[in-house]
Design a protein around this motif. Sequence first.
Motif, PDB file in Angstrom:
ATOM      1  N   TYR A   1       0.849  -1.179   0.000  1.00  0.00           N
ATOM      2  CA  TYR A   1       0.000   0.000   0.000  1.00  0.00           C
ATOM      3  C   TYR A   1       0.892   1.239   0.000  1.00  0.00           C
ATOM      4  O   TYR A   1       1.976   1.229   0.582  1.00  0.00           O
TER       5      TYR A   1
ATOM      6  N   GLN B   1       0.911   5.279   1.108  1.00  0.00           N
ATOM      7  CA  GLN B   1       0.237   6.333   1.876  1.00  0.00           C
ATOM      8  C   GLN B   1       0.851   7.666   1.488  1.00  0.00           C
ATOM      9  O   GLN B   1       2.042   7.901   1.724  1.00  0.00           O
TER      10      GLN B   1
ATOM     11  N   LYS C   1      -2.060  11.242   3.998  1.00  0.00           N
ATOM     12  CA  LYS C   1      -2.346  10.006   4.740  1.00  0.00           C
ATOM     13  C   LYS C   1      -3.352   9.105   4.035  1.00  0.00           C
ATOM     14  O   LYS C   1      -3.868   8.174   4.656  1.00  0.00           O
ATOM     15  N   PHE C   2      -3.613   9.372   2.765  1.00  0.00           N
ATOM     16  CA  PHE C   2      -4.535   8.522   2.021  1.00  0.00           C
ATOM     17  C   PHE C   2      -3.825   7.231   1.629  1.00  0.00           C
ATOM     18  O   PHE C   2      -2.739   7.263   1.042  1.00  0.00           O
ATOM     19  N   LEU C   3      -4.443   6.102   1.947  1.00  0.00           N
ATOM     20  CA  LEU C   3      -3.874   4.782   1.699  1.00  0.00           C
ATOM     21  C   LEU C   3      -4.505   4.157   0.463  1.00  0.00           C
ATOM     22  O   LEU C   3      -5.731   4.059   0.366  1.00  0.00           O
TER      23      LEU C   3
ATOM     24  N   ILE D   1      -4.107   0.751  -2.310  1.00  0.00           N
ATOM     25  CA  ILE D   1      -3.446  -0.501  -2.620  1.00  0.00           C
ATOM     26  C   ILE D   1      -2.665  -0.373  -3.926  1.00  0.00           C
ATOM     27  O   ILE D   1      -3.094   0.313  -4.858  1.00  0.00           O
TER      28      ILE D   1
ATOM     29  N   GLU E   1      -2.825  -2.483  -9.221  1.00  0.00           N
ATOM     30  CA  GLU E   1      -3.807  -1.400  -9.241  1.00  0.00           C
ATOM     31  C   GLU E   1      -3.300  -0.217 -10.054  1.00  0.00           C
ATOM     32  O   GLU E   1      -2.995   0.842  -9.512  1.00  0.00           O
TER      33      GLU E   1
ATOM     34  N   PHE F   1       3.643   0.797   2.750  1.00  0.00           N
ATOM     35  CA  PHE F   1       3.347  -0.205   3.766  1.00  0.00           C
ATOM     36  C   PHE F   1       3.193  -1.572   3.123  1.00  0.00           C
ATOM     37  O   PHE F   1       2.472  -1.742   2.132  1.00  0.00           O
TER      38      PHE F   1
ATOM     39  N   PHE G   1       0.017  -5.096   9.379  1.00  0.00           N
ATOM     40  CA  PHE G   1       0.838  -4.142   8.634  1.00  0.00           C
ATOM     41  C   PHE G   1       2.260  -4.123   9.168  1.00  0.00           C
ATOM     42  O   PHE G   1       2.491  -4.309  10.370  1.00  0.00           O
TER      43      PHE G   1
END
Lengths: 115, 114
Positions: free
Chosen positions: A35, A37, A41-43, A45, A58, A90, A106
């Motif tokens: 992932y 970020q 802070k937007f996570l 995939i 993705e 992550f 995680f």
Amino acid sequence: DTAVSQTPKYLVTQMGNDKSIKCEQNLGHDTMYWYKQDSKKFLKIMFSYNNKELIINETVPNRFSPKSPDKAHLNLHINSLELGDSAVYFCASSHDDRPDNYGYTFGSGTRLTVV
Amino acid sequence: AQSVTQPDIHITVSEGASLELRCNYSYGATPYLFWYVQSPGQGLQLLLKYFSGDTLVQGIKGFEAEFKRSQSSFNLRKPSVHWSDAAEYFCAVGAKNQGGKLIFGQGTELSVKP
């Protein structure tokens, strides 16, 4: 004993360089993920692998290439790094890719800074 | 397409006060819903999850969440907040046949006043 470990924790590099981030899990999980970020802070995939097989890609640029040598490891190699690649990456794992087994574990993240 | 909205970017509560963090999701079928917490410089930790059955789910650290299908919500609650609860909280939704993919909300930063 860290369940999902990522190395390095911090990575500062120049534009155009190639770098790798390593991830290992000792939980016996079948599914692993990367992932990203961003600074807000937007996570989101990037990839998922189930038992070494790529399941999700993705719409990530070709410069990003995941490699899973075995189901306990999922590494991320990034070619020709760009400023926009700066983020926290992550790694995570789950028992398998069924949603009722999703409780991801995680890693602590790799903060990549491209200068 | 699935989506998750956390309307509150930042919430401040006093220590000992109750807490409710909002989460709304968009998904056609029964969603699989999660709350995660992220402390500074750390990865995310699973607080609780909902798949089916009782719509009130209990999690770790004294948190609970209630699934309300009619409101497409999965709000996180805690009756009495501790200073150590200060962190970023993420709601997420998953579905079958998605390869394990979770869609995360934007996160809500919780600050706790002494």
